[in-house]
Design an enzyme around this catalytic site. Structure first.
Site, PDB file in Angstrom:
ATOM      1  N   GLU A  96      35.626  60.633  52.999  1.00 31.18           N
ATOM      2  CA  GLU A  96      34.471  59.988  53.821  1.00 31.18           C
ATOM      3  C   GLU A  96      34.293  60.960  55.316  1.00 31.18           C
ATOM      4  OE1 GLU A  96      35.227  55.712  54.278  1.00 31.18           O
ATOM      5  OE2 GLU A  96      34.608  55.290  52.054  1.00 31.18           O
ATOM      6  N   GLY A 148      41.938  49.114  49.097  1.00 31.67           N
ATOM      7  CA  GLY A 148      43.030  49.593  48.469  1.00 31.67           C
ATOM      8  C   GLY A 148      44.317  49.355  48.976  1.00 31.67           C
ATOM      9  N   ASP A 178      31.090  47.401  45.082  1.00 27.46           N
ATOM     10  CA  ASP A 178      32.460  48.034  45.481  1.00 27.46           C
ATOM     11  C   ASP A 178      32.761  47.735  46.795  1.00 27.46           C
ATOM     12  OD1 ASP A 178      34.346  50.163  45.495  1.00 27.46           O
ATOM     13  OD2 ASP A 178      32.915  51.464  46.683  1.00 27.46           O
ATOM     14  N   SER A 179      33.914  48.288  47.232  1.00 28.41           N
ATOM     15  CA  SER A 179      34.578  47.990  48.550  1.00 28.41           C
ATOM     16  C   SER A 179      33.752  48.521  49.709  1.00 28.41           C
ATOM     17  CB  SER A 179      35.917  48.441  48.968  1.00 28.41           C
ATOM     18  OG  SER A 179      35.838  49.626  48.526  1.00 28.41           O
ATOM     19  N   CYS A 223      39.557  56.280  41.227  1.00 27.28           N
ATOM     20  CA  CYS A 223      39.188  55.900  42.459  1.00 27.28           C
ATOM     21  C   CYS A 223      37.696  56.375  42.462  1.00 27.28           C
ATOM     22  CB  CYS A 223      40.070  56.286  43.754  1.00 27.28           C
ATOM     23  SG  CYS A 223      39.423  55.814  45.305  1.00 27.28           S
ATOM     24  N   THR A 224      36.714  55.281  43.066  1.00 27.40           N
ATOM     25  CA  THR A 224      35.471  55.759  43.073  1.00 27.40           C
ATOM     26  C   THR A 224      34.949  56.686  43.852  1.00 27.40           C
ATOM     27  OG1 THR A 224      35.437  54.274  45.095  1.00 27.40           O
ATOM     28  CG2 THR A 224      34.384  53.179  43.456  1.00 27.40           C
ATOM     29  N   HIS A 225      35.791  57.499  44.914  1.00 29.48           N
ATOM     30  CA  HIS A 225      35.548  58.562  45.695  1.00 29.48           C
ATOM     31  C   HIS A 225      35.835  59.862  44.970  1.00 29.48           C
ATOM     32  CE1 HIS A 225      35.393  55.300  48.799  1.00 29.48           C
ATOM     33  NE2 HIS A 225      35.105  56.114  49.495  1.00 29.48           N
ATOM     34  N   CYS A 237      34.355  49.244  41.888  1.00 36.39           N
ATOM     35  CA  CYS A 237      35.757  49.675  42.582  1.00 36.39           C
ATOM     36  C   CYS A 237      37.032  49.416  41.500  1.00 36.39           C
ATOM     37  CB  CYS A 237      36.149  48.452  43.616  1.00 36.39           C
ATOM     38  SG  CYS A 237      37.490  48.619  44.638  1.00 36.39           S
ATOM     39  N   ASN A 238      37.822  50.534  41.671  1.00 34.99           N
ATOM     40  CA  ASN A 238      38.897  50.544  40.771  1.00 34.99           C
ATOM     41  C   ASN A 238      39.825  49.806  41.241  1.00 34.99           C
ATOM     42  OD1 ASN A 238      39.243  53.408  38.956  1.00 34.99           O
ATOM     43  ND2 ASN A 238      37.587  53.427  40.611  1.00 34.99           N
ATOM     44  N   THR A 239      40.044  49.413  42.671  1.00 30.19           N
ATOM     45  CA  THR A 239      41.099  48.601  43.167  1.00 30.19           C
ATOM     46  C   THR A 239      40.776  47.201  42.674  1.00 30.19           C
ATOM     47  OG1 THR A 239      41.471  49.938  44.837  1.00 30.19           O
ATOM     48  CG2 THR A 239      42.540  47.785  45.266  1.00 30.19           C
TER      49      THR A 239
HETATM   50  N1  DGL Z   1      36.572  51.841  46.019  1.00 31.71           N
HETATM   51  C1  DGL Z   1      37.955  51.615  46.168  1.00 31.71           C
HETATM   52  C2  DGL Z   1      38.720  52.174  44.587  1.00 31.71           C
HETATM   53  O1  DGL Z   1      37.859  52.778  43.758  1.00 31.71           O
HETATM   54  C3  DGL Z   1      38.598  52.651  47.161  1.00 31.71           C
HETATM   55  C4  DGL Z   1      38.279  52.394  48.630  1.00 31.71           C
HETATM   56  C5  DGL Z   1      39.045  51.283  49.073  1.00 31.71           C
HETATM   57  O2  DGL Z   1      40.012  51.418  49.176  1.00 31.71           O
HETATM   58  O3  DGL Z   1      38.537  50.232  49.360  1.00 31.71           O
HETATM   59  O4  DGL Z   1      39.651  51.801  44.450  1.00 31.71           O
END
Ligand code: DGL
Length: 286
Positions: A172, A63, A30-31, A204-206, A93-95
């Site tokens: 966060e 993102g 992930d990012s 999104c992961t969060h 990571c979704n992005t």
């Molecule tokens: N992990 C990113 C996602 O799921 C969110 C955090 C980012 O923008 O890096 O899209």
């Protein structure tokens, strides 16, 4: 990073010498540390699997970056995990999933799964789902990856995506129950409520951390779908189909690598994982 095909070839040779492959670790990236929501779901469902996690904390957020940059970062992340001899890769990571098309993965020597397909399938598992809202980073919404994947699978859906860039920093910061978070969330949800959504995809992961807050803000009949659990289920199916499930019942390990280390990341990792993350290593991507 080495040029795509050279590095992929090198890693193919390394991966194939592992015996048996099923006992190798899963690679998840992930990012940042948000992808630990996916790790948590994977470890709950597949407790015998070893997991190597990479969080690209030095370069987050993804993102708000351009598609080219995200693809470059994702390629480097994958290269790092291949260097750990993983048997399969999960793009938590979704992005990154949104911007890396199937073509992007096709030269990878191990199977790769992302979070979009499982999330979309979970949303559509309800035959009555007709009006789908998506909240995600700007990059994910602008890629239209979720919107296309939904529209391809079911005709006549009303699909509406909202970019919600302020949510990741708020989560966060740990401001989950603060009024400011509720107000910002209400603003992002307003156009979705106006469209009468019956399903909200948390793309999104969060966002799984926002579920209790969202539950209190949305009508009871709006279904919340998060991709962490569904991604873990998809991974299990993929491992079973490929004979890649670790047969050992000794219990899997978790190794976390971050490209930038700080006390904040350690604390965040604990919150996303819901238990102490253990020793976190510094990852160097070349
Ligand atoms: N992990 C990113 C996602 O799921 C969110 C955090 C980012 O923008 O890096 O899209």
């Amino acid at each position: 990073m080495q040029s795509g095909s050279d590095s992929v070839l090198m890693h193919t040779l390394t991966v194939r010498t592992l015996d048996p492959v099923s006992e190798a670790a899963l690679g998840i990236f992930d990012s940042g540390v948000g992808g630990l929501t996916v790790v948590r779901a994977v470890r709950d469902l597949l407790p015998n699997e070893h997991v190597v996690y990479l969080g690209d904390t030095a370069r987050l957020p993804y993102g708000s970056k351009s598609p080219e940059t995200i693809r470059r970062f994702a390629a480097e992340d994958i290269d790092f995990l291949l260097g750990k001899n993983v048997k399969a890769i999960v793009v938590a990571c979704n992005t990154a999933t949104a911007h890396a098309t199937p073509d992007f993965w096709k030269n990878c020597p191990v199977p790769v799964i992302g979070v979009i397909k499982p999330g979309v399938e979970a949303a559509l598992a309800n035959p009555d789902a007709e009006r789908i809202g998506i909240i995600a980073t700007r990059g994910t919404i602008q890629s239209h990856a979720y919107q296309h994947a939904l529209a391809q699978r079911r005709r006549g859906l009303m699909i509406h995506g909202v970019a919600a860039p302020l949510l990741v920093p708020l989560i966060e910061e740990g401001w989950i129950a603060e009024d400011v978070t509720r107000d910002i969330l209400a603003r992002y949800l307003q156009p979705l409520m106006a469209k009468g959504i019956d399903t909200l995809l948390l793309a999104c992961t969060h966002y799984p951390l926002l579920i209790p807050l969202l539950r209190g803000m949305l009508p009871d009949d709006v279904r919340l779908v998060d991709s962490a659990t569904t991604c873990a289920e998809d991974l299990r199916r993929m491992l079973d189909a490929g004979g890649l499930r670790n047969p050992r019942e000794a219990g899997g390990s978790l190794e976390i690598h971050l490209t930038d280390l700080s006390e904040e990341f350690e604390e965040l990792a604990r919150r996303f994982l819901l238990h102490p993350p253990g020793r976190i290593r510094r990852a160097i991507l070349d």
